[in-house]
Write a protein that holds these residues in place. Sequence first.
Motif, PDB file in Angstrom:
ATOM      1  N   ASP A  54     -11.281  -3.913  -5.671  1.00 21.65           N
ATOM      2  CA  ASP A  54     -11.693  -4.674  -4.438  1.00 21.65           C
ATOM      3  C   ASP A  54     -10.727  -3.537  -3.230  1.00 21.65           C
ATOM      4  OD1 ASP A  54     -12.201  -6.767  -5.755  1.00 21.65           O
ATOM      5  OD2 ASP A  54     -10.137  -7.134  -6.996  1.00 21.65           O
ATOM      6  N   GLY A  55     -11.424  -2.086  -4.015  1.00 28.52           N
ATOM      7  CA  GLY A  55     -10.653  -1.799  -2.515  1.00 28.52           C
ATOM      8  C   GLY A  55      -9.460  -2.178  -2.243  1.00 28.52           C
ATOM      9  N   ALA A  56      -8.407  -2.126  -2.677  1.00 29.37           N
ATOM     10  CA  ALA A  56      -6.934  -2.443  -2.066  1.00 29.37           C
ATOM     11  C   ALA A  56      -5.506  -2.239  -3.170  1.00 29.37           C
ATOM     12  CB  ALA A  56      -6.818  -4.356  -2.267  1.00 29.37           C
ATOM     13  N   PHE A  57      -4.998  -2.509  -2.840  1.00 27.28           N
ATOM     14  CA  PHE A  57      -3.430  -2.197  -3.496  1.00 27.28           C
ATOM     15  C   PHE A  57      -2.778  -3.229  -3.827  1.00 27.28           C
ATOM     16  CE2 PHE A  57       0.678   0.023  -4.053  1.00 27.28           C
ATOM     17  CZ  PHE A  57       0.739   0.502  -4.849  1.00 27.28           C
ATOM     18  N   LEU A  58      -2.543  -3.199  -5.426  1.00 24.04           N
ATOM     19  CA  LEU A  58      -1.437  -4.579  -5.508  1.00 24.04           C
ATOM     20  C   LEU A  58       0.252  -3.527  -5.925  1.00 24.04           C
ATOM     21  CD1 LEU A  58      -2.737  -5.528  -9.022  1.00 24.04           C
ATOM     22  CD2 LEU A  58      -2.864  -7.006  -6.993  1.00 24.04           C
ATOM     23  N   SER A  59       0.955  -4.606  -5.030  1.00 21.76           N
ATOM     24  CA  SER A  59       1.932  -4.041  -4.975  1.00 21.76           C
ATOM     25  C   SER A  59       3.144  -5.343  -4.871  1.00 21.76           C
ATOM     26  CB  SER A  59       2.402  -2.843  -3.313  1.00 21.76           C
ATOM     27  OG  SER A  59       2.343  -3.815  -2.041  1.00 21.76           O
ATOM     28  N   GLY A  60       4.126  -4.542  -4.861  1.00 24.32           N
ATOM     29  CA  GLY A  60       5.023  -5.847  -4.931  1.00 24.32           C
ATOM     30  C   GLY A  60       5.652  -5.635  -6.733  1.00 24.32           C
ATOM     31  N   THR A  61       6.038  -6.789  -7.013  1.00 19.94           N
ATOM     32  CA  THR A  61       6.869  -7.043  -8.596  1.00 19.94           C
ATOM     33  C   THR A  61       5.760  -6.442  -9.405  1.00 19.94           C
ATOM     34  OG1 THR A  61       8.031  -8.702  -7.869  1.00 19.94           O
ATOM     35  CG2 THR A  61       7.958  -8.230 -10.014  1.00 19.94           C
ATOM     36  N   PHE A  62       6.160  -5.553 -10.372  1.00 20.63           N
ATOM     37  CA  PHE A  62       5.376  -4.518 -11.145  1.00 20.63           C
ATOM     38  C   PHE A  62       4.825  -5.870 -12.583  1.00 20.63           C
ATOM     39  CE2 PHE A  62       6.124  -1.629 -15.061  1.00 20.63           C
ATOM     40  CZ  PHE A  62       3.985  -2.315 -15.519  1.00 20.63           C
ATOM     41  N   ILE A  63       3.761  -5.961 -12.946  1.00 22.99           N
ATOM     42  CA  ILE A  63       3.641  -7.368 -13.957  1.00 22.99           C
ATOM     43  C   ILE A  63       2.802  -6.727 -15.153  1.00 22.99           C
ATOM     44  CG2 ILE A  63       2.768  -9.828 -14.575  1.00 22.99           C
ATOM     45  CD1 ILE A  63       3.245 -10.193 -11.707  1.00 22.99           C
ATOM     46  N   SER A 176      -4.744   8.298  -6.856  1.00 21.82           N
ATOM     47  CA  SER A 176      -3.374   7.132  -6.213  1.00 21.82           C
ATOM     48  C   SER A 176      -3.971   6.391  -5.649  1.00 21.82           C
ATOM     49  CB  SER A 176      -3.122   8.686  -4.602  1.00 21.82           C
ATOM     50  OG  SER A 176      -2.406   6.829  -4.089  1.00 21.82           O
ATOM     51  N   ALA A 177      -3.796   5.172  -6.718  1.00 23.98           N
ATOM     52  CA  ALA A 177      -4.449   3.568  -6.347  1.00 23.98           C
ATOM     53  C   ALA A 177      -3.546   2.610  -5.081  1.00 23.98           C
ATOM     54  CB  ALA A 177      -3.864   3.026  -7.549  1.00 23.98           C
ATOM     55  N   LYS A 178      -2.657   4.114  -4.278  1.00 27.66           N
ATOM     56  CA  LYS A 178      -2.535   3.213  -3.323  1.00 27.66           C
ATOM     57  C   LYS A 178      -3.035   3.858  -1.590  1.00 27.66           C
ATOM     58  CE  LYS A 178       2.177   2.229  -0.831  1.00 27.66           C
ATOM     59  NZ  LYS A 178       3.208   2.944  -0.436  1.00 27.66           N
ATOM     60  N   THR A 179      -3.682   5.305  -2.541  1.00 30.06           N
ATOM     61  CA  THR A 179      -4.351   5.792  -1.052  1.00 30.06           C
ATOM     62  C   THR A 179      -5.622   5.678  -1.379  1.00 30.06           C
ATOM     63  OG1 THR A 179      -4.027   7.861  -1.518  1.00 30.06           O
ATOM     64  CG2 THR A 179      -1.982   7.594  -0.513  1.00 30.06           C
ATOM     65  N   GLY A 180      -5.508   4.944  -2.373  1.00 31.93           N
ATOM     66  CA  GLY A 180      -7.264   5.266  -2.366  1.00 31.93           C
ATOM     67  C   GLY A 180      -8.010   6.591  -3.196  1.00 31.93           C
ATOM     68  N   MET A 181      -6.645   7.856  -3.294  1.00 32.68           N
ATOM     69  CA  MET A 181      -7.138   9.179  -3.094  1.00 32.68           C
ATOM     70  C   MET A 181      -8.057  10.106  -4.715  1.00 32.68           C
ATOM     71  SD  MET A 181      -4.768  12.975  -3.705  1.00 32.68           S
ATOM     72  CE  MET A 181      -4.729  13.038  -5.323  1.00 32.68           C
ATOM     73  N   ASN A 182      -9.245   9.907  -4.596  1.00 32.57           N
ATOM     74  CA  ASN A 182      -9.734   9.994  -5.725  1.00 32.57           C
ATOM     75  C   ASN A 182     -10.217   9.147  -7.108  1.00 32.57           C
ATOM     76  OD1 ASN A 182     -10.049  12.882  -5.208  1.00 32.57           O
ATOM     77  ND2 ASN A 182      -8.515  13.568  -6.586  1.00 32.57           N
ATOM     78  N   VAL A 183     -10.201   8.233  -6.666  1.00 35.96           N
ATOM     79  CA  VAL A 183     -10.529   6.560  -7.385  1.00 35.96           C
ATOM     80  C   VAL A 183     -11.272   6.977  -7.403  1.00 35.96           C
ATOM     81  CG1 VAL A 183      -9.527   4.185  -7.411  1.00 35.96           C
ATOM     82  CG2 VAL A 183      -8.026   5.470  -5.985  1.00 35.96           C
ATOM     83  N   ASP A 184     -12.330   6.392  -6.478  1.00 37.51           N
ATOM     84  CA  ASP A 184     -13.677   6.330  -6.779  1.00 37.51           C
ATOM     85  C   ASP A 184     -14.903   7.693  -7.332  1.00 37.51           C
ATOM     86  OD1 ASP A 184     -14.116   4.135  -5.393  1.00 37.51           O
ATOM     87  OD2 ASP A 184     -15.192   4.558  -3.383  1.00 37.51           O
ATOM     88  N   LEU A 185     -13.992   8.730  -7.418  1.00 33.43           N
ATOM     89  CA  LEU A 185     -14.896   9.819  -7.506  1.00 33.43           C
ATOM     90  C   LEU A 185     -14.577   9.956  -9.140  1.00 33.43           C
ATOM     91  CD1 LEU A 185     -15.658  12.257  -7.412  1.00 33.43           C
ATOM     92  CD2 LEU A 185     -13.667  13.471  -6.984  1.00 33.43           C
ATOM     93  N   ALA A 186     -13.289   9.413  -9.685  1.00 39.52           N
ATOM     94  CA  ALA A 186     -13.212   9.588 -11.383  1.00 39.52           C
ATOM     95  C   ALA A 186     -14.097   8.613 -11.431  1.00 39.52           C
ATOM     96  CB  ALA A 186     -11.726   8.738 -11.645  1.00 39.52           C
ATOM     97  N   PHE A 187     -14.714   7.178 -10.849  1.00 36.38           N
ATOM     98  CA  PHE A 187     -15.419   6.143 -11.426  1.00 36.38           C
ATOM     99  C   PHE A 187     -16.788   6.558 -11.124  1.00 36.38           C
ATOM    100  CE2 PHE A 187     -11.368   4.171 -11.259  1.00 36.38           C
ATOM    101  CZ  PHE A 187     -11.477   2.681 -12.526  1.00 36.38           C
TER     102      PHE A 187
END
Length: 225
Positions: A54-63, A176-187
Amino acid sequence: MKDSNLSPRDSYAPNGFTRNASTTSAEVYNNSCKVMLIGDSGSGKTCLLVRFKDGAFLSGTFISTVGIDFRNKVVDVDGTKVKLQIWDTAGQERFRSVTHAYYRDAHALLLLYDVTNKNSFDNIRAWLAEINEYAQEDVVIMLLGNKADMTAERVIRKEEGEKLAKDHNVAFMETSAKTGMNVDLAFMAIARDLKMKKTRKPSDPAFNVAEYITKEQQTSGCCGS
Ligand SMILES: Nc1nc2c(ncn2[C@@H]2O[C@H](COP(=O)(O)OP(=O)(O)OP(=O)(O)O)[C@@H](O)[C@H]2O)c(=O)[nH]1
């Protein structure tokens, strides 16, 4: 499943365990493969998946994830559609016997640790032993040091991750799931690996995920920690 804001997935059982992940006849893709996210609880598996999907970062309480969940994403590799069926597993010990059953037909495993959590790094050897026991021999393994954006809290250096990956002959990146660094590259490296396996002629050199991501990072000038 853990976040009510996530978009609906293909099929989800009411007890929190995913049912059959089937492709409808309208969704005929040239290639499809199963990718699993594994690693200690809190390492960022769900966030990585949500960032990619989704190109988003899930912040807040960790579930914490309960059981196992999946989401699909179709990507384009040089004109070929590849469908990634991405399984997000619960990192907590008590779900381990459930997730083991899913390793068997995985094409690729993204194994996460948290660069701010030494325990999650120390546990990588145990995760690799589990992979050895339950996954296919030719499964693609990528070690990901996640939360690389948390510079001040970091306790695991990038070189330590690189060495561990080298010792076990697996690909490595910090993400980094927060900044998106290397996430697309991994997948995308996983998607490309699948495509190459399906289309490769016997005379072609084998595709190497680790070499591919190193080259891509050099080309893009990416990614310090
Ligand atoms: N700063 C930062 N925080 C992150 C990152 N990835 C995940 N987090 C945070 O770390 C916590 C755990 O993330 P999750 O994605 O839920 O972890 P998980 O590995 O899915 O955990 P389990 O479901 O218990 O296995 C959350 O509070 C996230 O916001 C990241 O790249 N950077």
